[in-house]
Design a protein around this motif. Sequence first.
Motif, PDB file in Angstrom:
ATOM      1  N   ARG A 130       0.834  -1.211   0.000  1.00  0.00           N
ATOM      2  CA  ARG A 130       0.000   0.000   0.000  1.00  0.00           C
ATOM      3  C   ARG A 130       0.870   1.263   0.000  1.00  0.00           C
ATOM      4  O   ARG A 130       0.584   2.233  -0.677  1.00  0.00           O
ATOM      5  CB  ARG A 130      -0.917   0.003   1.228  1.00  0.00           C
ATOM      6  N   GLN A 131       1.955   1.217   0.787  1.00  0.00           N
ATOM      7  CA  GLN A 131       2.832   2.387   0.844  1.00  0.00           C
ATOM      8  C   GLN A 131       3.564   2.587  -0.487  1.00  0.00           C
ATOM      9  O   GLN A 131       3.783   3.722  -0.926  1.00  0.00           O
ATOM     10  CB  GLN A 131       3.856   2.228   1.970  1.00  0.00           C
ATOM     11  N   SER A 132       3.948   1.505  -1.131  1.00  0.00           N
ATOM     12  CA  SER A 132       4.650   1.654  -2.425  1.00  0.00           C
ATOM     13  C   SER A 132       3.704   2.115  -3.525  1.00  0.00           C
ATOM     14  O   SER A 132       4.139   2.754  -4.474  1.00  0.00           O
ATOM     15  CB  SER A 132       5.305   0.317  -2.821  1.00  0.00           C
ATOM     16  N   LEU A 133       2.413   1.822  -3.406  1.00  0.00           N
ATOM     17  CA  LEU A 133       1.438   2.277  -4.414  1.00  0.00           C
ATOM     18  C   LEU A 133       1.090   3.750  -4.258  1.00  0.00           C
ATOM     19  O   LEU A 133       0.637   4.387  -5.204  1.00  0.00           O
ATOM     20  CB  LEU A 133       0.173   1.432  -4.336  1.00  0.00           C
ATOM     21  N   LYS A 134       1.311   4.302  -3.065  1.00  0.00           N
ATOM     22  CA  LYS A 134       0.973   5.720  -2.824  1.00  0.00           C
ATOM     23  C   LYS A 134       1.948   6.598  -3.442  1.00  0.00           C
ATOM     24  O   LYS A 134       2.609   6.968  -4.107  1.00  0.00           O
ATOM     25  CB  LYS A 134       0.933   6.020  -1.327  1.00  0.00           C
TER      26      LYS A 134
END
Length: 192
Positions: free
Chosen positions: A188-192
């Motif tokens: 999720r953090q890498s997609l943000k």
Amino acid sequence: MEQDELEEKVTMAEELILGLVKRMEVIESELPEFLKSFLEQYKETLANISGQIEKSNKRYDDQKINQQIDQVKDLVGTMPKVITVKNEHHHHFGAWSKNLIIGIAACFLITASSVGTALYLNHRNNRLNSEAYNYWLVRAMYPVVSKTIEKKLRDDPNGFIEKAEKEMAKQNSIMAAKDNDDRAKKKRQSLK
């Protein structure tokens, strides 16, 4: 109509021939001048090349080369055209060689299985040593807990082992869930 077509074709053929004649005249008039200028430009190079050819021709004796060629032809002429080969060699394994091959194969299989078993037992021994060391640490750090474990193992070993296995499975599933949760957070953090 046919007469007109024939006359037209003859006229076209005459024009083509006249065009070719003009081109040939141009070539005949310009070609000697071109050759003359070419020879003047490359006169030294051509003289050098012809000199080198003469030198290389003088190096090799034509008579000697022809004599060697004749010798090779004579040698080839004396060789038989067909060479017969007797096929009398048959290879059979004797009784001793069959036993030797079987013995070597058996030794190889025994050696391979022994090495495999030794590696497995070594790995298993390392795991048991690690677990024994961990239990020794628990006994040293928490003597009350270790005495409780030993007492429960003496009283009901099967029940206690089942309970321990369930707890280990529960801990493994909790760790797997945490690991999955951590991976999901990272995604999720890498997609943000």
